[in-house]
Design an enzyme around this catalytic site. Structure first.
Site, PDB file in Angstrom:
ATOM      1  N   MET A 162       0.841  -1.196   0.000  1.00 39.49           N
ATOM      2  CA  MET A 162       0.000   0.000   0.000  1.00 39.49           C
ATOM      3  C   MET A 162       0.872   1.239   0.000  1.00 39.49           C
ATOM      4  SD  MET A 162      -3.078  -1.214   2.597  1.00 39.49           S
ATOM      5  CE  MET A 162      -2.009  -2.079   3.757  1.00 39.49           C
TER       6      MET A 162
ATOM      7  N   GLN B  34       7.501  -5.418  -4.207  1.00 37.01           N
ATOM      8  CA  GLN B  34       6.607  -5.260  -5.353  1.00 37.01           C
ATOM      9  C   GLN B  34       7.173  -4.220  -6.308  1.00 37.01           C
ATOM     10  OE1 GLN B  34       2.613  -3.251  -5.640  1.00 37.01           O
ATOM     11  NE2 GLN B  34       1.911  -5.342  -6.070  1.00 37.01           N
TER      12      GLN B  34
ATOM     13  N   CYS C 105      -2.663  -2.048 -10.078  1.00 33.48           N
ATOM     14  CA  CYS C 105      -2.876  -0.695  -9.577  1.00 33.48           C
ATOM     15  C   CYS C 105      -3.535   0.180 -10.641  1.00 33.48           C
ATOM     16  CB  CYS C 105      -1.560  -0.079  -9.139  1.00 33.48           C
ATOM     17  SG  CYS C 105      -1.727   1.597  -8.492  1.00 33.48           S
TER      18      CYS C 105
ATOM     19  N   HIS D 218      -6.846  -9.672  -6.970  1.00 34.20           N
ATOM     20  CA  HIS D 218      -7.813  -8.760  -6.361  1.00 34.20           C
ATOM     21  C   HIS D 218      -9.140  -9.006  -7.067  1.00 34.20           C
ATOM     22  CE1 HIS D 218      -8.670  -4.420  -4.781  1.00 34.20           C
ATOM     23  NE2 HIS D 218      -9.770  -5.153  -4.823  1.00 34.20           N
TER      24      HIS D 218
ATOM     25  N   ASN E  41      -7.599 -11.426  -2.777  1.00 32.25           N
ATOM     26  CA  ASN E  41      -7.475 -10.118  -2.142  1.00 32.25           C
ATOM     27  C   ASN E  41      -8.724  -9.312  -2.476  1.00 32.25           C
ATOM     28  OD1 ASN E  41      -5.965  -7.094  -3.140  1.00 32.25           O
ATOM     29  ND2 ASN E  41      -6.169  -7.668  -1.008  1.00 32.25           N
ATOM     30  N   GLY E  42      -9.076  -8.387  -1.581  1.00 33.26           N
ATOM     31  CA  GLY E  42     -10.180  -7.474  -1.846  1.00 33.26           C
ATOM     32  C   GLY E  42     -11.307  -7.609  -0.846  1.00 33.26           C
TER      33      GLY E  42
ATOM     34  N   ARG F 132      -6.434  -2.968   3.678  1.00 30.71           N
ATOM     35  CA  ARG F 132      -6.591  -1.794   4.527  1.00 30.71           C
ATOM     36  C   ARG F 132      -6.905  -2.127   5.983  1.00 30.71           C
ATOM     37  NH1 ARG F 132      -6.805   2.467   1.082  1.00 30.71           N
ATOM     38  NH2 ARG F 132      -7.896   3.865   2.490  1.00 30.71           N
TER      39      ARG F 132
END
Length: 329
Positions: free
Chosen positions: A14, A66, A96, A168, A208-209, A231
Site C-alpha cells: 500500500m 513489489q 494498480c 484482487h 485479495n479485496g 486496509r
C-alpha cells in the site's frame, strides 16, 4: 518454480503505508505473515538511482518486493537488485489503477497487454536466481470479460515460469473511477477467483479485496491457497495479525496482546530517533493498534498530537499507553 509458503496470509502493498516502519510494527504482531513493500518502480531503481527504496531490516523477514513497470529488461535488472538485497519474493504489479501508473504503462493497464506481461515475468524469472517471482492482478479492466481474460493471463504467467499469483477480486475501471473508488465500487467476485483455482490447481492462488477479518480469511483458505489482507491490516492490525500465526500457520503467536506490541516497538523507535528520525514517522502506523477497544480514541489522540511536538520521544508513546490503561480500568 518455488512457492513462498508464507503467502498463506499476506498484507497488501500500500503506497505511503507499508514502509519499513509499518513492516517493523506488523512483524511484532506476526512472524509468519508475508509482508510487502510499497510498490517501487523499476525505473526509479534502474535509472533513478533510488536504491534507498530497497532498504529493509532483516528483522522484517519475510518481505516481498513489489515492482511496477513494463520494460522487461528494466524489470529484470530491478529484480536482480531486489534479490541481492535479500527479499524473499519479487512481485509484479498488474493491478494498480492510479492515473500515474496508467501513464507509465504499468499496473492494471497491463491486463490489456498479456503478451507484454508474459515477457516481463520471463525477464524477472531469469534474473531472480530461484527466488520466487509472483504477480498481483485484478480480474479484468473496463469492459473485459474476466472469465476470458483472467484464465488467459494466468496461463501466460505459468508459461513464464510463475507459480504464484494474488488476484484482487474486482475489476479496475481505468475510465470513470478514481483509484479510491476502484478500491470499493467495482463489485467483488470471490466465486470467480475460487473457480479459477479449480481451473488452475497447479498454481498457488491467493485472493485479495474486501477481506476484513481473520475468520473471513480462514473461510477463503478452504477454496484458495492464500489470502492477502489490505486496509484492515493497517487500520485494525491487531484484529487480523495478533493471532494470525496460531490460527493460519499453526505456530506460536509472538506477542500476547496490544500493549505488549506497543512496548516491543520501543527499541525500533529508539534506533530511529537516534538516527535523526521523528517519532511520528513510526507511530503513525500504530494509531489503529487499539481499534475497537476501550481507550482507542484516547490512544489515537494522545499519540498523534504528542508525536507532532518537537523533540517527541518514547515518553509520548508511554503517555498514550497510560491513557489506554486509564480508560480500560
Amino acid at each position: 518454480m518455488q512457492i513462498n509458503q508464507h503467502a498463506r496470509l499476506s498484507t497488501a502493498p500500500m503506497m505511503d503505508w507499508t514502509d519499513r516502519h509499518c513492516r517493523a510494527f506488523h512483524r511484532v504482531l506476526t512472524r509468519r505473515t508475508l509482508l510487502y513493500t510499497e510498490m517501487v518502480t523499476a525505473a526509479a531503481l534502474v535509472r533513478g538511482g533510488a536504491e534507498h527504496l530497497l532498504d529493509f531490516d532483516a528483522s522484517e523477514d519475510p518481505v516481498a518486493l513489489q515492482l511496477g513497470g513494463s520494460d522487461p529488461a528494466e524489470l529484470g535488472r530491478a529484480t536482480a537488485m531486489g534479490v541481492a538485497r535479500g527479499y524473499a519474493e519479487v512481485n509484479l504489479n498488474v493491478g494498480c489503477p492510479s492515473d500515474r501508473v496508467q501513464s507509465g504503462c504499468f499496473g492494471a493497464v497491463l491486463m490489456e497487454r498479456p503478451d507484454l506481461v508474459e515477457r516481463c515475468l520471463s525477464a524477472m524469472t531469469a534474473a531472480a536466481g530461484g527466488v520466487p517471482v509472483t504477480m498481483k492482478c485484478r480480474i479484468g479492466v473496463d469492459d473485459q470479460d474476466p472469465e476470458v481474460v483472467l484464465p488467459d493471463l494466468l496461463a501466460r504467467m505459468a508459461d513464464a515460469g510463475i507459480g504464484q499469483v494474488t488476484v484482487h477480486a474486482r475489476k479496475a475501471w481505468l475510465q470513470g473511477l478514481s483509484p479510491k473508488e476502484n478500491r470499493d465500487i467495482p463489485p467483488l467476485d470471490y466465486d470467480l477467483v475460487h473457480a479459477i483455482k479449480r481451473q488452475f490447481p497447479g498454481l498457488s492462488i491467493a485472493i485479495n479485496g474486501g477481506i476484513a477479518s481473520l475468520d473471513a480469511a480462514l473461510e477463503h483458505l478452504s477454496h484458495v491457497d492464500g489470502v492477502m489482507i489490505g486496509r484492515v491490516a493497517y487500520h485494525d492490525p491487531a484484529a487480523v495479525l495478533l493471532r494470525a500465526d496460531s490460527r493460519v500457520f499453526g505456530a506460536d503467536d509472538p506477542c500476547p496482546d496490544r500493549e505488549a506490541a506497543a512496548l516491543r516497538m520501543v527499541p525500533h523507535i529508539e534506533r530511529h530517533l537516534a538516527a535523526g528520525g521523528k517519532l511520528g514517522q513510526v507511530t503513525r502506523h500504530m494509531l489503529g493498534l487499539f481499534a475497537g477497544m476501550p481507550g482507542a480514541r484516547a490512544w489515537r489522540r494522545s499519540l498523534s498530537e504528542g508525536a507532532s511536538r518537537p523533540g517527541a520521544g518514547i515518553d509520548t508513546l508511554l503517555d498514550a499507553l497510560s491513557h489506554v490503561r486509564q480508560v480500560a480500568a
